[in-house]
Scaffold this active site. Structure first.
Site, PDB file in Angstrom:
ATOM      1  N   ARG A   1     -20.602  -5.760 -28.257  1.00 46.09           N
ATOM      2  CA  ARG A   1     -21.092  -5.865 -26.219  1.00 46.09           C
ATOM      3  C   ARG A   1     -20.414  -4.575 -26.596  1.00 46.09           C
ATOM      4  O   ARG A   1     -21.492  -3.650 -25.707  1.00 46.09           O
ATOM      5  CB  ARG A   1     -20.416  -6.225 -26.205  1.00 46.09           C
ATOM      6  CG  ARG A   1     -21.426  -7.953 -25.346  1.00 46.09           C
ATOM      7  CD  ARG A   1     -20.827  -8.389 -24.421  1.00 46.09           C
ATOM      8  NE  ARG A   1     -20.560 -10.088 -24.385  1.00 46.09           N
ATOM      9  CZ  ARG A   1     -19.413 -10.915 -25.468  1.00 46.09           C
ATOM     10  NH1 ARG A   1     -18.930 -10.468 -25.216  1.00 46.09           N
ATOM     11  NH2 ARG A   1     -20.064 -11.997 -25.126  1.00 46.09           N
TER      12      ARG A   1
ATOM     13  N   PHE B   1     -23.189  -1.826 -27.827  1.00 47.10           N
ATOM     14  CA  PHE B   1     -24.495  -2.131 -26.938  1.00 47.10           C
ATOM     15  C   PHE B   1     -24.372  -1.117 -26.469  1.00 47.10           C
ATOM     16  O   PHE B   1     -25.205  -0.236 -26.403  1.00 47.10           O
ATOM     17  CB  PHE B   1     -24.347  -3.281 -26.690  1.00 47.10           C
ATOM     18  CG  PHE B   1     -26.164  -3.825 -26.018  1.00 47.10           C
ATOM     19  CD1 PHE B   1     -26.957  -3.692 -26.697  1.00 47.10           C
ATOM     20  CD2 PHE B   1     -25.797  -4.349 -24.685  1.00 47.10           C
ATOM     21  CE1 PHE B   1     -27.712  -3.943 -25.699  1.00 47.10           C
ATOM     22  CE2 PHE B   1     -26.310  -4.114 -23.956  1.00 47.10           C
ATOM     23  CZ  PHE B   1     -28.260  -3.965 -24.101  1.00 47.10           C
ATOM     24  N   TYR B   2     -23.563  -0.959 -25.773  1.00 51.03           N
ATOM     25  CA  TYR B   2     -23.237  -0.211 -24.582  1.00 51.03           C
ATOM     26  C   TYR B   2     -23.234   1.217 -24.334  1.00 51.03           C
ATOM     27  O   TYR B   2     -23.843   2.280 -24.084  1.00 51.03           O
ATOM     28  CB  TYR B   2     -22.416  -0.531 -23.226  1.00 51.03           C
ATOM     29  CG  TYR B   2     -22.522  -1.730 -22.404  1.00 51.03           C
ATOM     30  CD1 TYR B   2     -23.944  -1.904 -22.242  1.00 51.03           C
ATOM     31  CD2 TYR B   2     -22.704  -3.094 -22.776  1.00 51.03           C
ATOM     32  CE1 TYR B   2     -24.755  -3.382 -21.097  1.00 51.03           C
ATOM     33  CE2 TYR B   2     -22.552  -4.285 -22.072  1.00 51.03           C
ATOM     34  CZ  TYR B   2     -23.810  -4.283 -21.256  1.00 51.03           C
ATOM     35  OH  TYR B   2     -24.280  -4.921 -20.358  1.00 51.03           O
ATOM     36  N   ALA B   3     -22.580   1.119 -26.010  1.00 49.24           N
ATOM     37  CA  ALA B   3     -21.894   2.664 -25.819  1.00 49.24           C
ATOM     38  C   ALA B   3     -23.671   3.485 -26.829  1.00 49.24           C
ATOM     39  O   ALA B   3     -23.978   4.158 -26.731  1.00 49.24           O
ATOM     40  CB  ALA B   3     -21.482   3.427 -27.151  1.00 49.24           C
TER      41      ALA B   3
ATOM     42  N   PHE C   1     -23.419   5.144 -22.605  1.00 47.30           N
ATOM     43  CA  PHE C   1     -22.554   4.038 -21.695  1.00 47.30           C
ATOM     44  C   PHE C   1     -21.240   4.996 -22.296  1.00 47.30           C
ATOM     45  O   PHE C   1     -20.761   4.619 -23.714  1.00 47.30           O
ATOM     46  CB  PHE C   1     -22.044   3.470 -21.485  1.00 47.30           C
ATOM     47  CG  PHE C   1     -22.945   2.170 -20.401  1.00 47.30           C
ATOM     48  CD1 PHE C   1     -22.740   2.550 -18.637  1.00 47.30           C
ATOM     49  CD2 PHE C   1     -24.258   1.980 -20.384  1.00 47.30           C
ATOM     50  CE1 PHE C   1     -23.767   2.055 -18.420  1.00 47.30           C
ATOM     51  CE2 PHE C   1     -25.072   1.345 -19.363  1.00 47.30           C
ATOM     52  CZ  PHE C   1     -24.815   1.783 -18.476  1.00 47.30           C
TER      53      PHE C   1
END
Length: 183
Positions: A148, A151-153, A157
C-alpha cells in the site's frame, strides 16, 4: 501518478453515493472495519456532512466494487513542506481521503488506481473553489502495508512526517495541478 487505469477499471462507473442505487451488502475488501464502515456507517456520515463518497459499480449491476470518501481536514503546518511553514499559520487546510477500498475480487486489476485518480481529480476541482494545500490520507496498517505504501508513493504521495500519524501521506495541490495539466 500513473497515466491511466487498466481497461477493465475504465469500464466501471464511479458515481456519488446513493443509498437506493448502490448495493453494499456483499462488499468485502478483506478488512472488516472498512467493510462495516461502508455497510453500517457511511449513510449516517454522508447525511451528517462528515464525508462524501463515490462508489464504483459495473454497468447496470448495483453491487459496489470499490469506493472512496472525502472530507475536510487541517494538518499542522510544521509537518508538511517548507512552504507551509513559511505561511506562518498553525494549520493548513487539506482534503482528506478517509477511505479507499476495493472488493477482494477486484484487487490488483486497476480499480484502486482508478478510484484514487478519480479522487485526486475531484480534489483538484474542489481546491479551485476553496483553499486546500494538499490531499492527505492515512495508509492502512494491516496486511500488505508495504505494498500500500508503495502504491501511494507511486501515485506521488509522500510522508507528512507527522510523529503522531507516521502512516499519513500527502500530495500537494501544486503537484496535482502540474500533473493534470500534462494530460
Amino acid at each position: 501518478m500513473p497515466a491511466e487505469p487498466s481497461n477493465e477499471a475504465r469500464s466501471l462507473t464511479i458515481a456519488k453515493f446513493d443509498k437506493a442505487l448502490h448495493d453494499r451488502s456483499a462488499f468485502s475488501c478483506g478488512f472488516p472495519p472498512i467493510d462495516n464502515f461502508l455497510k453500517s456507517s457511511l449513510s449516517d456520515q454522508v447525511r451528517d456532512g462528515m464525508v462524501t463518497a463515490w462508489l464504483a459499480t459495473a454497468d447496470v449491476d448495483r453491487a459496489v466494487l470499490g469506493f472512496y470518501t472525502l472530507g475536510a481536514m487541517a494538518v499542522r503546518s510544521n509537518f508538511g513542506p517548507k512552504a507551509w511553514q513559511r505561511a506562518r499559520v498553525p494549520d493548513v487546510p487539506v482534503i482528506y481521503i478517509r477511505a479507499v477500498a476495493v472488493h477482494e475480487g477486484m484487487q490488483g486489476r486497476g480499480l484502486g488506481t482508478a478510484l484514487v485518480i478519480d479522487a485526486i481529480t475531484r480534489c483538484a476541482t474542489i481546491a479551485e473553489q476553496m483553499g486546500a494545500a494538499a490531499i492527505v490520507l492515512d495508509v492502512l496498517q494491516h496486511d500488505h502495508f508495504e505494498r500500500r505504501w508503495k502504491f501511494y508513493a507511486d501515485l506521488g504521495f509522500q510522508s507528512l512526517r507527522d510523529p503522531d500519524n507516521p502512516t499519513r501521506v500527502y500530495i500537494s495541490m501544486a503537484d496535482v495541478r502540474a500533473t493534470l495539466a500534462q494530460k
